[in-house]
Design an enzyme around this catalytic site. Structure first.
Site, PDB file in Angstrom:
ATOM      1  N   GLU A 250       0.887  -1.326  -0.053  1.00  0.00           N
ATOM      2  CA  GLU A 250       0.057   0.071  -0.034  1.00  0.00           C
ATOM      3  C   GLU A 250       0.800   1.197  -0.042  1.00  0.00           C
ATOM      4  OE1 GLU A 250      -3.272   0.407  -0.563  1.00  0.00           O
ATOM      5  OE2 GLU A 250      -3.931  -1.775  -0.118  1.00  0.00           O
ATOM      6  N   ARG A 254       0.660   3.695  -3.194  1.00  0.00           N
ATOM      7  CA  ARG A 254       0.004   4.948  -2.885  1.00  0.00           C
ATOM      8  C   ARG A 254       0.824   6.197  -2.854  1.00  0.00           C
ATOM      9  NH1 ARG A 254      -5.734   4.110   0.280  1.00  0.00           N
ATOM     10  NH2 ARG A 254      -5.686   2.039   0.369  1.00  0.00           N
ATOM     11  N   ASP A 399      -5.744 -10.129  -7.327  1.00  0.00           N
ATOM     12  CA  ASP A 399      -6.179  -9.261  -8.417  1.00  0.00           C
ATOM     13  C   ASP A 399      -4.807  -8.574  -9.149  1.00  0.00           C
ATOM     14  OD1 ASP A 399      -5.687  -7.620  -6.228  1.00  0.00           O
ATOM     15  OD2 ASP A 399      -7.130  -6.436  -6.367  1.00  0.00           O
ATOM     16  N   GLU A 572     -12.475   0.184  -9.358  1.00  0.00           N
ATOM     17  CA  GLU A 572     -12.205  -0.637 -10.347  1.00  0.00           C
ATOM     18  C   GLU A 572     -13.142  -0.436 -11.742  1.00  0.00           C
ATOM     19  OE1 GLU A 572     -10.326  -1.527  -6.964  1.00  0.00           O
ATOM     20  OE2 GLU A 572     -12.367  -1.469  -7.247  1.00  0.00           O
TER      21      GLU A 572
END
Length: 698
Positions: A250, A254, A399, A572
């Protein structure tokens, strides 16, 4: 000028003009401390809790590891926004994305401007007081409930022909409302709660979670003064030298991705939100790149495992990698394999090959496991580099492994064919093992195999899976328009089939929105399918449109469980809509995006100008709110909506790649310094590894 065609109590021309003037000075006022402007803004507090009983270990919160004293204080500094200082004995690492459940005022800072005409300030102030009814006049207060959200966003009439420039401006206004709320109530804090109008940090001095994640969105929207405000915080307040554990993945996508994207945009598009260089008199200084390099050096500690697979967490101050606090110490496959775009681009910028080699090594380790059918289990052991368990899915923890296969191939201008090969194998595996069709309508879905490829197909899709339609189309065309790609000698039936699959999955993802009372998709959707599931080759003919009748038969295909009905403002689906619009040119994808935006405005807007919030239940009206604004609402959802309504030459898909947090990075050539440092082990006709070959980087 903002207009509200739905409001029967329209402001007269003078009121509207004055209100517009107030809007224009809002940004400057926020910096000067003009607390008198009554725009309801909010700030960050807790990172979302994605707990869900059915997710067991994978959705458990990270164990508490932070230190500090608990306390909270609220004060007004120089008459500007309120701030909170929170330190907690029981701080814990936040749950993250991969867990289910206009023009600026100017480039000069206000204190550097020679003068501000007092008569203008006075006129604006008096006008504002009159508009808000301070003098008992006919002006009305702006609506403060989501029911009236159309008023303060000035939505265009649905009866008019689509004006995409106007719709894009509405998205800018939604961003401004969200950002200014955060700026007023939680400036500098990592988490924001729009309803409570409170915030909290994830580290003692803050990590810039919302500020950095939003930088490139503000640049694209040309919000100059807001970008300057953010840069000032980065320059004066941000430090990575903190005794704080953070999630490796993350923080990479980010924070590192956000800084690198800001660096790229500020250099490639200098006329977008132009700002003065951060270090006057020091040529070559670059605030964004400096901060990115410092952060990356600290994140490198995560790769110091025996296998090279990064640990799930890293302590920034101690520069020490830490195994996951749950999941038996395993790292998620998606997290370990979704850091490559960022570190490779940083390596290209700095010339430091270490960033490239560490990130690339992970791909070799994963591929050397010999995944069946190109599909990988969702956990990896950092100690051994081997998969743990056999759970196969394209939702959480699986994913973005697939997303970054094709994007790594495109990032280096198709000069690393190994990643295209892996993508092709994975997509073939999805077709063979995960695709089936719903009943009675025949929508195409991507299911899960919790017990491996020989186990039962579970008919459910995380919203996270909806990155796939756009990614499939991207892989088929390389980012070119479909009409253009079809003219190339490389076009074949395989690519035809991929575009057909992309269209079908896009329809299903949109159905996940249409099936909900608010028009906002659930975090997880289950589907009704045949038993045994129909194979990918089975005939299926879903209707082109969704019958709005509440009793329509297609609704039987979509099954929402109570624990899954929350909406976290995820990006998404609109991400895929952007790709599908630009690649196919079918305007329905733009229209679907507009409907989505309307639903966000109608059902997630917070009263008193707090911005927008996540929902605990999006399948009831009025919805149950969650009181958290995700940073990816600003970094991804609104950015993708803005780009969806923008001209296609803004960040063309054949020139950039978006990381999994929607931060655009440029494509580039390998050059002489970099190369693919590994080769795949040979496989038989069934994809099984048949021998061993030493790493080219060994």
């Amino acid at each position: 000028m903002l207009r509200d065609p739905f409001d029967i109590h329209r402001k007269n021309a003078f009121q509207a003009t004055a209100f517009q003037t107030v809007q224009q000075i809002r940004t400057t006022a926020a910096h000067v401390g003009a607390a008198a402007i009554d725009m309801s803004f909010n700030i960050p507090k807790n990172v979302p809790n994605f707990g869900a009983p059915h997710r067991d270990l994978e959705d458990r919160a990270w164990a508490a590891l932070s230190r500090g004293k608990e306390g909270a204080s609220r004060a007004f500094t120089s008459g500007v926004q309120s701030k909170l200082s929170h330190y907690f004995d029981d701080k814990s690492l936040p749950m993250y994305k991969d867990k289910p459940y206009g023009h600026g005022y100017g480039t000069r800072r206000w204190w550097r401007r020679k003068r501000v005409p007092i008569i203008i300030v006075a006129l604006v102030s008096l006008t504002f007081l009159w508009l808000t009814g301070f003098f008992g006049g006919s002006g009305e207060k702006r609506p403060s409930t989501s029911k009236s959200a159309w008023s303060w966003l000035g939505m265009p009439s649905i009866h008019k022909a689509a004006d995409w420039d106007q719709r894009r401006q509405r998205v800018v206004e939604a961003f401004e409302l969200s950002w200014d709320a955060y700026s007023r109530y939680a400036w500098g804090y990592d988490e924001y709660h729009p309803i409570a109008k409170t915030g909290r940090n994830m580290a003692p001095k803050g990590l810039g979670w919302i500020i950095i994640d939003s930088l490139d969105t503000m640049m694209l929207m040309n919000l100059t003064s807001r970008v300057e405000h953010a840069r000032e915080w980065l320059s004066k307040s941000l430090t990575w030298d903190q005794d704080q554990d953070v999630n490796t993945f993350e923080t990479t996508i980010r924070m590192l991705g956000g800084l690198l994207s800001a660096h790229y945009l500020s250099n490639e598009y200098p006329n977008l939100a132009p700002v003065v260089d951060d270090d006057h008199g020091k040529p070559g200084e670059d605030l964004y790149l400096e901060k990115a390099k410092d952060l990356a050096d600290r994140l490198m500690a995560a790769f110091e495992s025996e296998s090279g697979v990064p640990y799930a967490s890293v302590n920034l101050g101690k520069m020490k990698g830490l195994p996951s606090h749950a999941d038996g110490g395993a790292s998620s496959t998606a997290e370990a394999t979704t850091i490559q775009l960022e570190f490779k681009y940083l390596a290209k910028l700095t010339g430091e090959t270490n960033f490239w080699e560490k990130a690339e090594k992970v791909m070799e380790v994963v591929d050397s496991n010999g995944a069946k059918g190109g599909l990988v289990p969702i956990y990896l052991h950092p100690a051994t580099g081997e998969f743990r368990g056999s759970n196969i899915r394209l939702g959480s923890r699986g994913d973005s492994y697939y997303e970054y296969l094709i994007k790594q191939y495109l990032q280096t201008n198709k000069q690393e064919p190994v990643y295209e090969e892996m993508w092709d194998e994975a997509l073939e595996g999805v077709r063979r093992h995960l695709i089936t069709y719903t009943e009675p309508t025949g929508y195409t879905i991507i299911g899960e195999r919790p017990s491996g490829l020989d186990g039962h197909l579970h008919p459910k899709m995380d919203h996270l899976v909806c990155f796939m339609p756009g990614t499939i189309a991207l892989g088929a065309t390389g980012g070119l328009a479909e009409a253009e790609a079809r003219k190339l000698p490389s076009w074949n039936k395989k690519k035809d089939d991929e575009m057909k699959l992309a269209r079908e999955l896009m329809q299903t993802c949109w159905g996940m929105y249409k099936a909900m009372a608010t028009g906002l998709a659930a975090e997880i959707t289950h589907f009704k399918i045949a038993e045994p599931p129909r194979p990918e080759s089975a005939p299926h003919h879903p209707p082109a449109d969704f019958d709005p009748n509440p009793q329509a038969s297609w609704r039987q295909d979509f099954q929402i469980q109570p624990n899954d009905a929350h909406n976290l403002q995820r990006p998404e689906t609109v991400e895929s809509l952007l790709y599908m619009w630009r690649i196919t040119g079918d305007v329905k994808y733009r229209e679907w995006g507009w409907e989505m935006f309307e639903s966000f405005v109608n059902y997630t807007a917070v009263e008193d100008g707090g911005g927008f919030t996540s929902l605990s239940n999006a399948n009831t009206i009025p919805p149950l709110t969650k009181d958290n604004m995700e940073s990816f609402w600003l970094a991804e959802t609104l950015k993708y909506l803005y780009l969806l309504f923008s001209p296609n030459d803004l960040l063309p898909l054949d020139k950039v790649v978006f990381n999994t947090e929607a931060h655009p990075l440029p494509r580039f050539d390998l050059g002489r310094l970099f190369s693919t440092g590994w080769k795949r082990k040979p496989r038989d006709a069934h994809g099984n590894i048949v021998g061993k070959i030493e790493s080219a980087s060994a």
